[in-house]
Every structure is written in C-alpha cells, then in structure tokens.
Design a protein around this motif. Structure first.
Motif, PDB file in Angstrom:
ATOM      1  N   GLU A 166       0.839  -1.206   0.168  1.00  0.00           N
ATOM      2  CA  GLU A 166      -0.040  -0.036   0.011  1.00  0.00           C
ATOM      3  C   GLU A 166       0.935   1.224   0.133  1.00  0.00           C
ATOM      4  OE1 GLU A 166      -2.481  -0.262   3.353  1.00  0.00           O
ATOM      5  OE2 GLU A 166      -3.885  -1.775   2.573  1.00  0.00           O
ATOM      6  N   CYS A 167       1.890   1.283   0.703  1.00  0.00           N
ATOM      7  CA  CYS A 167       2.924   2.306   0.735  1.00  0.00           C
ATOM      8  C   CYS A 167       3.297   2.848  -0.416  1.00  0.00           C
ATOM      9  CB  CYS A 167       3.857   2.317   2.032  1.00  0.00           C
ATOM     10  SG  CYS A 167       3.381   2.250   3.579  1.00  0.00           S
ATOM     11  N   GLN A 168       3.843   1.725  -1.118  1.00  0.00           N
ATOM     12  CA  GLN A 168       4.781   1.676  -2.389  1.00  0.00           C
ATOM     13  C   GLN A 168       3.988   2.090  -3.610  1.00  0.00           C
ATOM     14  OE1 GLN A 168       5.886  -2.168  -3.965  1.00  0.00           O
ATOM     15  NE2 GLN A 168       7.548  -1.366  -5.089  1.00  0.00           N
ATOM     16  N   TYR A 169       2.531   2.162  -3.420  1.00  0.00           N
ATOM     17  CA  TYR A 169       1.655   2.401  -4.554  1.00  0.00           C
ATOM     18  C   TYR A 169       0.751   3.746  -3.983  1.00  0.00           C
ATOM     19  CZ  TYR A 169       3.060  -1.548  -7.474  1.00  0.00           C
ATOM     20  OH  TYR A 169       3.557  -2.225  -8.293  1.00  0.00           O
ATOM     21  N   GLU A 170       1.233   4.234  -3.021  1.00  0.00           N
ATOM     22  CA  GLU A 170       0.232   5.431  -2.280  1.00  0.00           C
ATOM     23  C   GLU A 170      -0.008   6.192  -3.419  1.00  0.00           C
ATOM     24  OE1 GLU A 170       0.492   8.858   1.112  1.00  0.00           O
ATOM     25  OE2 GLU A 170       2.246   7.517   0.803  1.00  0.00           O
ATOM     26  N   LEU A 171       0.798   6.841  -4.282  1.00  0.00           N
ATOM     27  CA  LEU A 171       0.578   7.956  -5.302  1.00  0.00           C
ATOM     28  C   LEU A 171      -0.411   7.537  -6.195  1.00  0.00           C
ATOM     29  CD1 LEU A 171       2.984  10.181  -6.579  1.00  0.00           C
ATOM     30  CD2 LEU A 171       1.460   9.295  -8.200  1.00  0.00           C
ATOM     31  N   THR A 172      -0.353   6.301  -6.813  1.00  0.00           N
ATOM     32  CA  THR A 172      -1.349   5.789  -7.837  1.00  0.00           C
ATOM     33  C   THR A 172      -2.710   5.623  -7.172  1.00  0.00           C
ATOM     34  OG1 THR A 172      -0.079   3.811  -7.936  1.00  0.00           O
ATOM     35  CG2 THR A 172       0.582   5.415  -9.699  1.00  0.00           C
ATOM     36  N   ASP A 173      -2.728   5.014  -6.186  1.00  0.00           N
ATOM     37  CA  ASP A 173      -3.751   4.579  -5.520  1.00  0.00           C
ATOM     38  C   ASP A 173      -4.768   5.998  -5.233  1.00  0.00           C
ATOM     39  OD1 ASP A 173      -3.240   2.103  -5.416  1.00  0.00           O
ATOM     40  OD2 ASP A 173      -2.967   1.850  -3.354  1.00  0.00           O
ATOM     41  N   ARG A 174      -3.891   6.956  -4.633  1.00  0.00           N
ATOM     42  CA  ARG A 174      -4.696   7.996  -4.314  1.00  0.00           C
ATOM     43  C   ARG A 174      -5.336   8.923  -5.586  1.00  0.00           C
ATOM     44  NH1 ARG A 174      -7.150  11.860  -3.013  1.00  0.00           N
ATOM     45  NH2 ARG A 174      -6.837  13.540  -1.773  1.00  0.00           N
ATOM     46  N   LEU A 175      -4.453   8.859  -6.727  1.00  0.00           N
ATOM     47  CA  LEU A 175      -4.800   9.331  -8.067  1.00  0.00           C
ATOM     48  C   LEU A 175      -6.130   8.689  -8.582  1.00  0.00           C
ATOM     49  CD1 LEU A 175      -1.542  10.243 -10.157  1.00  0.00           C
ATOM     50  CD2 LEU A 175      -3.187  11.542  -8.352  1.00  0.00           C
ATOM     51  N   ALA A 176      -5.855   7.339  -8.240  1.00  0.00           N
ATOM     52  CA  ALA A 176      -7.174   6.283  -8.958  1.00  0.00           C
ATOM     53  C   ALA A 176      -8.550   6.676  -8.048  1.00  0.00           C
ATOM     54  CB  ALA A 176      -6.821   5.094  -8.768  1.00  0.00           C
ATOM     55  N   PHE A 177      -8.298   6.872  -6.659  1.00  0.00           N
ATOM     56  CA  PHE A 177      -9.390   7.092  -5.629  1.00  0.00           C
ATOM     57  C   PHE A 177      -9.942   8.611  -5.847  1.00  0.00           C
ATOM     58  CE2 PHE A 177     -11.669   8.344  -1.756  1.00  0.00           C
ATOM     59  CZ  PHE A 177     -12.091   7.183  -1.479  1.00  0.00           C
ATOM     60  N   TYR A 178      -9.405   9.272  -6.435  1.00  0.00           N
ATOM     61  CA  TYR A 178      -9.856  10.620  -6.742  1.00  0.00           C
ATOM     62  C   TYR A 178     -10.666  10.591  -8.012  1.00  0.00           C
ATOM     63  CZ  TYR A 178      -9.869  15.565  -8.481  1.00  0.00           C
ATOM     64  OH  TYR A 178     -10.350  16.775  -8.984  1.00  0.00           O
ATOM     65  N   LEU A 179     -10.516   9.711  -8.970  1.00  0.00           N
ATOM     66  CA  LEU A 179     -11.262   9.703 -10.286  1.00  0.00           C
ATOM     67  C   LEU A 179     -12.226   8.603  -9.960  1.00  0.00           C
ATOM     68  CD1 LEU A 179      -8.573   9.173 -13.044  1.00  0.00           C
ATOM     69  CD2 LEU A 179      -9.848  11.241 -12.472  1.00  0.00           C
ATOM     70  N   CYS A 180     -12.146   7.513  -9.175  1.00  0.00           N
ATOM     71  CA  CYS A 180     -13.215   6.393  -9.197  1.00  0.00           C
ATOM     72  C   CYS A 180     -13.667   6.123  -7.843  1.00  0.00           C
ATOM     73  CB  CYS A 180     -12.672   4.948  -9.733  1.00  0.00           C
ATOM     74  SG  CYS A 180     -11.465   5.115 -11.270  1.00  0.00           S
ATOM     75  N   GLY A 181     -13.130   6.870  -6.828  1.00  0.00           N
ATOM     76  CA  GLY A 181     -13.551   6.554  -5.517  1.00  0.00           C
ATOM     77  C   GLY A 181     -13.226   5.129  -4.910  1.00  0.00           C
ATOM     78  N   ARG A 182     -12.430   4.555  -5.527  1.00  0.00           N
ATOM     79  CA  ARG A 182     -11.728   3.024  -4.875  1.00  0.00           C
ATOM     80  C   ARG A 182     -10.444   2.933  -5.463  1.00  0.00           C
ATOM     81  NH1 ARG A 182     -12.129  -1.383  -8.280  1.00  0.00           N
ATOM     82  NH2 ARG A 182     -13.109  -0.901 -10.424  1.00  0.00           N
ATOM     83  N   LYS A 183      -9.905   1.997  -4.737  1.00  0.00           N
ATOM     84  CA  LYS A 183      -8.385   1.819  -4.892  1.00  0.00           C
ATOM     85  C   LYS A 183      -8.181   0.332  -5.363  1.00  0.00           C
ATOM     86  CE  LYS A 183      -6.926   4.723  -1.261  1.00  0.00           C
ATOM     87  NZ  LYS A 183      -6.326   5.051   0.086  1.00  0.00           N
TER      88      LYS A 183
END
Length: 303
Positions: free
Chosen positions: A121-138
C-alpha cells in the motif's frame, strides 16, 4: 506574518530540529548514523531510530556489507512501527537488496503478511490516491496494482456521457509525457498528487462556507503555493495545474496512471537501470491483468 513565518520555519524548513552537519570530515558522518539506524530498526525502540533519522541518517541507506536497507531489516524482524517510520522518511518498499529481493519479499518470507500488505500500500500510495480521486476506490493489490479509467468524462463529475476525445493535441501530450525522464515524470506525478489534495480541500472549504457566519470571502488557496525547495520552473508548472478544468485534469491523471504502469512494467525505458521512485513503481510479478477499469461499459453508452 510573524506567526506565519514561524510556522513555515518550524514545519517546512525544520529550523528547530537539531541536526548534525554530517560532513565527510565530521567525527560522526551520515554513513555512521545510517549504519546505526540499519542495526536499530530490528528492535522496537522508535525513539532511537527517530533521533538517528533527525540527525541525518538515510532511510534508504544501502549497507555495503549487509547488502540491505534498513527497511529490509525492519520487515524481516516484523517491526511494523519501524517500517512505518522509515516510509515516512522516504524509505522505498520496492528497493532491492543485493540479491534483488525487496522489503516486501522479506516480510512475506518472515510470514509477516499484514506488514507485507501494508508495504505494498505504501509503495503504491501515489497511484492509489489518483485512482481514488477519479473512481472513488483503490485496487486491492491482490489482482492488480492499477485502476485506470478508460474515459475521463465518465469520472468525476458523475453522469458525463461523452467519450474521451483523443485529438491530435491529446496524442501529442501523451508523447511528451512518455518522453519525460523518470525523474521528471516522478516530479510531475507528485505535483498532480498535491493538486488533487488542493482541489479536494478547496471543495470541502466551499461546502463549509455556506454554513459559516465567520467566512466573509473565498479563502481557499487558488493554486499550489510556492515550495522554496523546488525550482521556479517547477513551481510555475505546479500552479498551472489549477487552470485545468475537471475533464482536462482527469485526462492528465489517466495519462499519468497509464504511463506509471507502462514504466513499472519496464516498457520503453531509456535504459534498464532507470526506475521510478517508490511512489510510482512496483514489482512487475504482481502486475494486474486488466488495463482499464470498467468505468464505462457498453450498457452505459448512449442507446
């Protein structure tokens, strides 16, 4: 103004943190402190490690004799809090040891499965954050590390129905993104991450304005503030992100997610030694099987 300067000095410039110069001619060097950190993280003594880090120990220090970083040691020992502390200071969960194994591999081999999941989760924090902004999920990271919406107009705001117009201008922008060095691409991704935070904070602030008698004017930050540690060019670029409308910004995020995945897979890199920082890269053996999230299905299109 005085209070503002004090806050900036304390939290941004860390002016009141006691640090050693850590020059090569000092009695205690950054390398010495980093070696002490490498040994200390196998214990549960957070105070010692925090002190070493504040004095200049490097969280990503690669021990020349041991062939590992402090995060490898903490992961093997199952020291969850030490691992969290190291990540806060910039430790890379995907950094390889001398044999190519990552801290995530060490945690799994030590049957520290919860720690391994947390490091992913820490490794993909940035891309997870961007995906959540667009889709509301990770992504769940078990079946894949990326959620990449196919059409920017079908994500925030909701109910937009037109498909993404891949004009020549958009294609040219994608090519420019692909031409960036890994370092510049990483900086852009980090800046977009900050802009996501700014926009969401702005939205929250605007909703509270209607219910507050204390707010007399718009107080939200109109663009990302200047960071004195960044170049003037980068600060100007960061501020220009505020000019993107919702669709343009969503399209940029989709392009960044797609490019992060492409680079993580090792496609099209200028050299095999170039890799992204931990915020945007990960182990290729855990790559997902689907390129795009099903944001817009056939049933959603106009009849």
């Amino acid at each position: 103004p005085t209070k503002s300067e004090f806050i900036r000095a304390k939290y941004q410039m860390l002016a009141f943190v006691h640090k050693l110069p850590c020059r090569d001619d000092d009695g205690v060097t950054a390398k010495d402190l980093s070696k002490q950190l490498h040994s200390s993280v196998r214990t549960g003594n957070l105070e010692t490690c925090l002190r070493l880090l504040s004095l200049g120990a490097q969280a990503n220090f690669f021990h020349p004799e041991k062939g590992t970083t402090p995060l490898h040691v903490a992961a093997k020992a199952g020291q969850v809090l030490q691992a969290e502390l190291l990540v806060v200071y910039g430790a890379d969960p995907g950094a390889p040891d001398v044999n190519g194994r990552t801290p995530i591999d060490y945690a799994r081999q030590a049957s520290q499965h919860e720690l391994a999941e947390r490091l992913v989760e820490c490794q993909y924090e940035l891309t997870d954050r961007l995906a959540f902004y667009l889709c509301g999920r990770k992504p769940d990271h078990k079946n894949g590390h990326y959620i990449i919406p196919q059409m920017a107009d079908r994500v925030r705001p909701k109910c937009m129905s037109q498909s993404l117009d891949l004009s020549e201008l958009a294609k040219a922008a994608k090519k420019k993104l692909q031409a960036l060095s890994n370092h510049l691409f990483e900086e852009l991704a980090m800046d977009v991450y900050d802009e996501v935070d700014r926009r969401e904070n702005d939205a929250v602030w605007l909703t509270t304005q209607n219910h507050s008698t204390l707010v007399t004017e718009r107080s939200a930050v109109p663009f990302l503030p200047v960071n004195p540690e960044y170049s003037a060019t980068r600060n100007q670029g960061r501020q220009k992100l505020a000019r993107f409308n919702a669709r343009e910004f969503a399209t940029l995020i989709i392009d960044i997610l797609s490019e992060a995945k492409r680079r993580q897979q090792g496609k099209g890199l200028t050299s095999p030694t170039e890799v992204l920082d931990s915020s945007v890269h990960g182990p290729s053996d855990l790559d997902d099987q689907h390129d795009y999230d099903s944001v817009a299905s056939d049933e959603d299109t106009d009849q």
